[in-house]
Design a protein around this motif. Sequence first.
Motif, mmCIF file in Angstrom:
data_model
loop_
_atom_site.group_PDB
_atom_site.id
_atom_site.type_symbol
_atom_site.label_atom_id
_atom_site.label_comp_id
_atom_site.label_asym_id
_atom_site.label_seq_id
_atom_site.Cartn_x
_atom_site.Cartn_y
_atom_site.Cartn_z
ATOM 1 N N ILE A 179 -1.708 0.374 -12.277
ATOM 2 C CA ILE A 179 -0.747 1.118 -11.458
ATOM 3 C C ILE A 179 -1.473 2.231 -10.698
ATOM 4 C CG2 ILE A 179 1.294 2.612 -11.534
ATOM 5 C CD1 ILE A 179 2.164 1.088 -14.037
ATOM 6 N N GLY A 180 -1.203 2.338 -9.420
ATOM 7 C CA GLY A 180 -1.816 3.383 -8.605
ATOM 8 C C GLY A 180 -2.692 2.811 -7.506
ATOM 9 N N MET A 181 -3.770 3.524 -7.188
ATOM 10 C CA MET A 181 -4.645 3.117 -6.087
ATOM 11 C C MET A 181 -5.772 2.229 -6.583
ATOM 12 S SD MET A 181 -4.875 6.627 -3.831
ATOM 13 C CE MET A 181 -5.813 5.811 -2.546
ATOM 14 N N ASP A 182 -6.086 1.225 -5.806
ATOM 15 C CA ASP A 182 -7.209 0.344 -6.083
ATOM 16 C C ASP A 182 -8.500 1.166 -6.078
ATOM 17 O OD1 ASP A 182 -9.514 -1.418 -5.419
ATOM 18 O OD2 ASP A 182 -7.958 -2.962 -5.431
ATOM 19 N N PRO A 183 -9.329 1.067 -7.135
ATOM 20 C CA PRO A 183 -10.549 1.888 -7.198
ATOM 21 C C PRO A 183 -11.602 1.520 -6.166
ATOM 22 C CG PRO A 183 -10.519 0.294 -8.996
ATOM 23 C CD PRO A 183 -9.177 0.221 -8.329
ATOM 24 N N ILE A 184 -11.480 0.344 -5.533
ATOM 25 C CA ILE A 184 -12.484 -0.098 -4.561
ATOM 26 C C ILE A 184 -12.048 0.165 -3.122
ATOM 27 C CG2 ILE A 184 -13.860 -2.034 -3.744
ATOM 28 C CD1 ILE A 184 -14.569 -1.167 -6.553
ATOM 29 N N ASN A 185 -10.858 -0.321 -2.757
ATOM 30 C CA ASN A 185 -10.437 -0.172 -1.354
ATOM 31 C C ASN A 185 -9.286 0.796 -1.141
ATOM 32 O OD1 ASN A 185 -8.099 -1.581 -2.139
ATOM 33 N ND2 ASN A 185 -8.964 -3.556 -1.554
#
Length: 507
Positions: A179-185
Amino acid sequence: MSEYISALMTCLEPINLLLIVAMVSLGIVFGAIPGLSATLGIALLLPVTFGLSTETSFVLLLAIWIGGVSGTFISAVLIGIPGSSSAIATCFDGFPMTQKGQAGKALGIGMTASFIGTVGSVILATLLSPVIAEFALHLGPWEYFSLCFCAITLVASLSKGNIFKGVMAAGIGLLMGCIGMDPINGATRFTFGNVYLTAGISTVAQMLGMFAMCQIIRDSAKGEAKMPDVDTVTNKGLGIGFKDIIENIKTIVFAFASGLWIGFLPGMGSGISNMVAYGYAKSINKDPESFGKGNPAGVWASETANNASLGGALIPMMALGIPGDGITAMLIAGLTIHGLQAGPLFMTEQPDLAMLIFACVLVAAIVTYIIQIATKRWFPYILKVPYHYLYTVILVICYIGGYGISNTMFNIYVMLALCLLAIFMSIAGLPTSPLVLAFILSSKLERYFRQGISYAHGSYKEFFTRPLSAALLAIAVFCVVWPLFSEHMKKKKAAAAVSVNQDVNDD
């Protein structure tokens, strides 16, 4: 060495030493009262650290941790109820010693064994962690992914009951970590348009909901909010001498070694090490039949092992960024709150803070021993603290901490939702440890996996062709398959035994 001396001087500053004394005392109370624990104490303190410096925050968290783990033997010895799972084996002989009028000796053994285990293990952790961190700097994302994956599967496989429940709990933790922001993009996932979920689920809200609030509700529902009467007989002196240590030195050495090793393995911790050490102590004792009837060796083994696990759990936390147990997972969350990342780079980029953590554990262990000796005669009164006062205060702290995370009501709602999830998991028999570990490691697991594929130009074979990565993945598979195979073999043997008995009866 200079960083460590500087860290010791920081811990011995009047304000920090005063905080250590206060938090150790509070930790002993939390550890001594069944239903409370060092885990709960750290969960309650995490929101408090928002407004404090990184150094002060870890002085608070580490001191209550050491006091809490050490204090669990008090109720185990005096009333036969362990303060936590780490003191279960202490009950076996500690309480019978109390029934025979040897409460003072049993308490003295518990205090001294806890001190030996903690001090010895943290000294080894201080020496070994930098070496392991230096080695870890040469590893790639493939090895780190396999290490994280191995840690999660190991915890899941060690879960009580059905292994599928452990794997299911770990899966829930991984899903929560997405849940939340993708750590890569940077793309948002599973937020459903809610801006508050963009940063993911708060670790503090999770700890408060799944540990603090859930513990209170479960104890109240089970009617465990009332302590039995305790004999408040005055206990003077330490109760043991140097001769007692020499007589049990073989038990102490093995218990220390097993506790350190089991603490190093992710997810195992003091709850397992005290039982393993107790079993060994019974096997080597000249009078094994006396175990369970008040043999001091049983208390020495249990308390040395469960406290040696503390230093063992610190090693993977500091050197690799992998939590050794639930409490070190919370300490990693404390680092995250202050914008720090546990792991090899932390040891090299923040050596002062790394040494402060080791030094604080050492000082807290010494302070704990001194306080326990000075207040030993008052231990029985700790167990007379009314639960309805404690629970009211804890609930208020939970709500204040939940609101203080972002100064919004949203995290209180998250905290309540996760509390309900934890209650449901308890009813369904799902363990929370795999969930917590998987949630903490989810971002690393995903990042290392995607980095490994990217570096290998879309190929997965690097995960299986690099020796260390392949070995860790093999261990992970073994951890999942072996319990299933073992259970199948037990059923097969049981069926064969029944068949043999039937044939004998027919004849």
